[in-house]
Design an enzyme around this catalytic site. Structure first.
Site, PDB file in Angstrom:
ATOM      1  NE  ARG A   1      -4.137  -1.650   0.081  1.00 51.36           N
ATOM      2  CZ  ARG A   1      -5.233  -1.820   0.808  1.00 51.36           C
ATOM      3  NH1 ARG A   1      -5.518  -0.998   1.769  1.00 51.36           N
ATOM      4  NH2 ARG A   1      -6.040  -2.810   0.537  1.00 51.36           N
TER       5      ARG A   1
ATOM      6  NE  ARG B   1      -7.379   5.133   1.739  1.00 48.11           N
ATOM      7  CZ  ARG B   1      -8.249   4.313   2.321  1.00 48.11           C
ATOM      8  NH1 ARG B   1      -9.446   4.753   2.655  1.00 48.11           N
ATOM      9  NH2 ARG B   1      -7.927   3.074   2.588  1.00 48.11           N
TER      10      ARG B   1
ATOM     11  NE  ARG C   1      -9.321   7.304  -6.639  1.00 47.31           N
ATOM     12  CZ  ARG C   1      -9.726   6.717  -5.527  1.00 47.31           C
ATOM     13  NH1 ARG C   1      -8.900   6.034  -4.813  1.00 47.31           N
ATOM     14  NH2 ARG C   1     -10.998   6.786  -5.161  1.00 47.31           N
TER      15      ARG C   1
ATOM     16  CG  ASP D   1      -8.684  -3.620  -4.539  1.00 49.00           C
ATOM     17  OD1 ASP D   1      -8.207  -2.997  -3.590  1.00 49.00           O
ATOM     18  OD2 ASP D   1      -9.464  -4.585  -4.401  1.00 49.00           O
TER      19      ASP D   1
ATOM     20  CE1 TYR E   1     -13.143  -7.677   1.335  1.00 51.60           C
ATOM     21  CE2 TYR E   1     -11.301  -8.870   0.389  1.00 51.60           C
ATOM     22  CZ  TYR E   1     -11.782  -7.908   1.258  1.00 51.60           C
ATOM     23  OH  TYR E   1     -10.933  -7.211   2.047  1.00 51.60           O
TER      24      TYR E   1
END
Ligand SMILES: Cc1c2[nH]c(c1CCC(=O)O)Cc1[nH]c(c(CCC(=O)O)c1C)Cc1[nH]c(c(CCC(=O)O)c1C)Cc1[nH]c(c(C)c1CCC(=O)O)C2
Length: 354
Positions: free
Chosen positions: A39, A43, A52, A88, A163
Site C-alpha cells: 500500500r 491515501r 483521485r 486492487d 469477499y
C-alpha cells in the site's frame, strides 16, 4: 564475434540485472537491503489524494494514465526498490463483469454474494481484452521505471472467495467457512475458478513486463492449518505454480499466518511475506531455510518517534539475516494517516543500515 562488432549483451543490458529487490527474492545478498511497502501507493500520499479527487477507486484502476501516475508516486517520493502496480484484488473480477464496488472506508462490496452453484458461471476466465487498460499501464510503467522492478499482484482464492461469499469485508468469515465445510464440492469449484482468474491475471501482468508477483492471501490467517491444507493450499498452488514457467519471483503474503507460514512457502512461493507478529528469524525456522522472506515492521510503529522506528527496523534487518534473502517491508499495508516523510526516512535508514 569480430572485435568491431558491438557487444550485444552490453548494448541491450538488462536494466534490472542489479536490482537489489530481485536479488534478495532469489536468495542473494544485494548491496543494500531492498525495501518497498505494501500500500505504498494510496491515501498516505497527498499527490495520490489529489489525482483521485472525483474519480471512483475502481474507475481509477481501469484508467491507464492514473494507474501509471499513482504507481510512480511512491517510487519518486520514497526511492523504494520496487514499484507495486496500482490496482486492487477485485479488479479482475470487475473486469469479467462481477457486480461489485469498492466502498470508501469499507472495501469491496459485492451486489449478489455467491452462495449457490448457479452463480459460478459468471466466474469465467480473464481474457486479454478484459484487462487491456491494465496491461497497457504495465507496459508503460516498465519503460518509465527503468531499473526499478514492477511487482504485479493478485488476490488468492481464499481471500477473493471471502469477499464474494460474505458480500463484503468480514471479521469471522462465517459464511465462507460454512460453505467450505457444508458444501465442499461447491467450495472447491468456486476456489478453483478463482485460482484460474488469479493465475491468468498474474500471467497477463508478467507478460506485459512485471518482473515479480505477489499473491495476497490477506485473510488466510483466519483458518486452522488443517483447513488451510485441505481447502486452500491446492488452489493457491494452482496460482503460483501456474506462473512458474515465466521465471519471475513469487511472493506469498497473508496477515496473522504464523501457524501457516511453512505451508504458504510450500505452495509455490519463492518469498514468504510475514506480518509483524512473528519475528523474522522465528519465521525462517518455520518456513525452512530455502525461501526468502519479506517483512515485517508493524505499520503502526510509523506513528512512533523516528529513533524508535529505526531501532525496530534495525532489529528487523538483523532478524532477516536468518533467511537466504530478505526484502524489507511492513507487516501489512501502510495506514492512510501515516506521515509520508516517516516512510522516506525509513527507506533511507534501511538502505544505509543493511
Ligand atoms: C484485502 C485487499 C484489498 N485490496 C488489496 C488487498 C490485499 C492487500 C491487503 O491485505 O491489504 C490489494 C491492494 N489494494 C490496493 C493496492 C495498491 C498497491 C499498493 O500496495 O500500493 C493493493 C496491493 C489499492 C487500494 N485498494 C483500496 C484503496 C483505498 C481506496 C481509496 O483510495 O479510496 C487502495 C489505495 C480499497 C480497498 N480494497 C480492499 C480493501 C480492504 C480496501 C480498503 C477500503 C478502505 O479502507 O477504504 C481489498
Amino acid at each position: 564475434m569480430t572485435p568491431s562488432t558491438p557487444d550485444l549483451a552490453a548494448t541491450s543490458a538488462d536494466p534490472l540485472a542489479d536490482s537489489p529487490f530481485l536479488q534478495a527474492c532469489r536468495g542473494g545478498t544485494p548491496r543494500h537491503t531492498p525495501v518497498w511497502f505494501m500500500r505504498q501507493a494510496g491515501r498516505s500520499l497527498p499527490e495520490y489524494r489529489a489525482v483521485r479527487e472525483g474519480v471512483a477507486m475502481l474507475d481509477s484502476c481501469f484508467r491507464t494514465d492514473l494507474v501509471v501516475e499513482i504507481t510512480m508516486q511512491p517510487v519518486r517520493r520514497h526511492g523504494v526498490d520496487a514499484a507495486i502496480f496500482f490496482s486492487d484484488i477485485v479488479v479482475p473480477l470487475k473486469a469479467i463483469g462481477v457486480d461489485l464496488d469498492i466502498v470508501p472506508g469499507t472495501g469491496p462490496v459485492v451486489a449478489e454474494p455467491i452462495r449457490a452453484r448457479e452463480q459460478l458461471d459468471q466466474l469465467r476466465p480473464v481474457e486479454d481484452g478484459d484487462v487491456e487498460p491494465i496491461t497497457a499501464a504495465v507496459r508503460e510503467l516498465v519503460r518509465e521505471l527503468g531499473s526499478t522492478p514492477l511487482i504485479g499482484f493478485a488476490g488468492a482464492p481464499f481471500t477473493l472467495a471471502s469477499y464474494l461469499v460474505e458480500g463484503g469485508p468480514s471479521r469471522d468469515h462465517r459464511l465462507t467457512k460454512q460453505l467450505m465445510h457444508g458444501d465442499p464440492d461447491l467450495w472447491h469449484d468456486l476456489a478453483g475458478r478463482l485460482a484460474l482468474i488469479a493465475r491468468d491475471f498474474l500471467r497477463q501482468q508478467v507478460e506485459a513486463g512485471a518482473s515479480a508477483v505477489q499473491l495476497f492471501d490477506s485473510w488466510a490467517g483466519a483458518l486452522s492449518l488443517a483447513d488451510y491444507q485441505e481447502f486452500v493450499a491446492p488452489h493457491s498452488r494452482t496460482v503460483l505454480e501456474g506462473v512458474t514457467d515465466l521465471g519471475v519471483p513469487r511472493i506469498h503474503f497473508g496477515v496473522g499466518t504464523g501457524e501457516l507460514l511453512h505451508e504458504m512457502g510450500q505452495v509455490g512461493a519463492d518469498v514468504v511475506g510475514v506480518d509483524w507478529r512473528v519475528p523474522l528469524d522465528e519465521a525462517v525456522d518455520r518456513i525452512g531455510p530455502d525461501r526468502a522472506v519479506q517483512g515485517n515492521l508493524d505499520p503502526t510503529l510509523l506513528f512512533a518517534p523516528t529513533e524508535v522506528v529505526h531501532a525496530h527496523a534495525a532489529r528487523v534487518i538483523e532478524q532477516g539475516k536468518a533467511a537466504p534473502g530478505h526484502v524489507f517491508n511492513l507487516g501489512h499495508g501502510v495506514l492512510p494517516p501515516t506521515d509520508p516523510d516517516a516512510l522516506t526516512r525509513l527507506v533511507d535508514f534501511v538502505h544505509g543500515h543493511g
